[in-house]
Scaffold this active site. Sequence first.
Site, PDB file in Angstrom:
ATOM      1  N   GLY A  12     -10.039 -40.513  71.631  1.00  0.00           N
ATOM      2  CA  GLY A  12      -9.684 -41.724  72.393  1.00  0.00           C
ATOM      3  C   GLY A  12      -8.804 -41.410  73.586  1.00  0.00           C
ATOM      4  N   GLN A  16      -5.641 -46.684  76.333  1.00  0.00           N
ATOM      5  CA  GLN A  16      -4.311 -47.050  76.856  1.00  0.00           C
ATOM      6  C   GLN A  16      -3.251 -46.043  76.400  1.00  0.00           C
ATOM      7  OE1 GLN A  16      -2.454 -50.469  75.081  1.00  0.00           O
ATOM      8  NE2 GLN A  16      -1.026 -50.767  76.769  1.00  0.00           N
ATOM      9  N   TYR A 147     -10.299 -55.768  62.440  1.00  0.00           N
ATOM     10  CA  TYR A 147      -9.395 -54.698  62.884  1.00  0.00           C
ATOM     11  C   TYR A 147      -8.306 -54.463  61.838  1.00  0.00           C
ATOM     12  CZ  TYR A 147      -5.816 -52.502  65.901  1.00  0.00           C
ATOM     13  OH  TYR A 147      -4.862 -51.680  66.445  1.00  0.00           O
TER      14      TYR A 147
HETATM   15  N1  SER Z   1      -2.524 -54.307  70.403  1.00  0.00           N
HETATM   16  C1  SER Z   1      -3.333 -54.466  69.224  1.00  0.00           C
HETATM   17  C2  SER Z   1      -4.217 -55.646  69.348  1.00  0.00           C
HETATM   18  O1  SER Z   1      -3.805 -56.597  69.953  1.00  0.00           O
HETATM   19  C3  SER Z   1      -2.454 -54.614  68.008  1.00  0.00           C
HETATM   20  O2  SER Z   1      -2.388 -53.395  67.369  1.00  0.00           O
HETATM   21  O3  SER Z   1      -5.275 -55.651  68.814  1.00  0.00           O
END
Ligand code: SER
Length: 326
Positions: A12, A16, A147
């Site tokens: 990755g 970011q 996620y």
């Molecule tokens: N920055 C991430 C998200 O918003 C949180 O781990 O998915």
Amino acid sequence: MTNTKTRIMLTGASGQIGTELLKILRRAHGDSLVVATDIQPLSDPALRESGPFELCDVTRRDRIMEVARKYDVGTIYHMAAILSATGEKNPQLAWNININGTYNVLETARELALSRIFIPSSIAAFGPETPRENTPQETILRPKTMYGVTKVAGELLADYYVRRFNVDVRGCRFPGIISHETLPGGGTTDYAVAIFYEAVKNRRYTCFLREDSRLPMMYMPDCLKSVTELMAADFGRLRHHTDFNLAAMSFTPAELAAEIKVHIPDFAVDYKPDFRQAIADSWPTSIDDSAARKEWGWNPAYDLKGMVKDMLDVLSRRHAEGRLNY
Ligand code: SER
């Protein structure tokens, strides 16, 4: 038995966190010792030229193994992942990349007896049943996003590899990360980056979260510091391994906007919450990070004021030079 190989692999690397982690790893360990990988070539020419790069899809274990063998890798920083908002649009993709990617990295570490692995988790591991304020280290993990599901599974799986196979895996639950080098992609906390670009460029921003949505956040220098310090910690002193709570600051969009207005008085924000509001509502507002402080000395440097000033300094300068790229 772990090996003594010094080369590092980063998955990755275009992301970011990946782009900035790549820079500090190359600076610390030497350009040629850090292999950047991603599913797409690096866009920054300086980073592209500065050291080795390999295309690598983390859902293909044979490819991870091939790269690890080719460069005699000892350590992997596994940053490739699908974030929360993209994960809700495409849960199957999030499962495939996050679960299989993590499993493949862990299996590579086990088979090749790698010396150390970093796999980040997230505040997305928590859910609506978790205490929202000062969320404890040990608590209810029942996330409602794909996620989050993959992050909890990843924490548990990595912890299993620590205990069952003696693999040295470390990780922390990152809050929203704010930065000015590479834009975040597909997260719920992304508003806290976009707002700066819009403030500098247009003096207006339409926020996709409600003005009172308080979320835990962290500035990139602290994020990089946490990775470096956790990876350098004495393994024998760690009681936790893959799931450290981390905190730096918590704020609402309204509080962030007010702090930006201190520097840009005519900045205006309006609010049009979308599907990401439900995700934000299921996450904590603040985090208890005492385990990280105790076990490896975690101590963030930036608060809201310091972060806002730094972000605006950098982005205003870039805008004045016509290099904002947003
Ligand atoms: N920055 C991430 C998200 O918003 C949180 O781990 O998915």
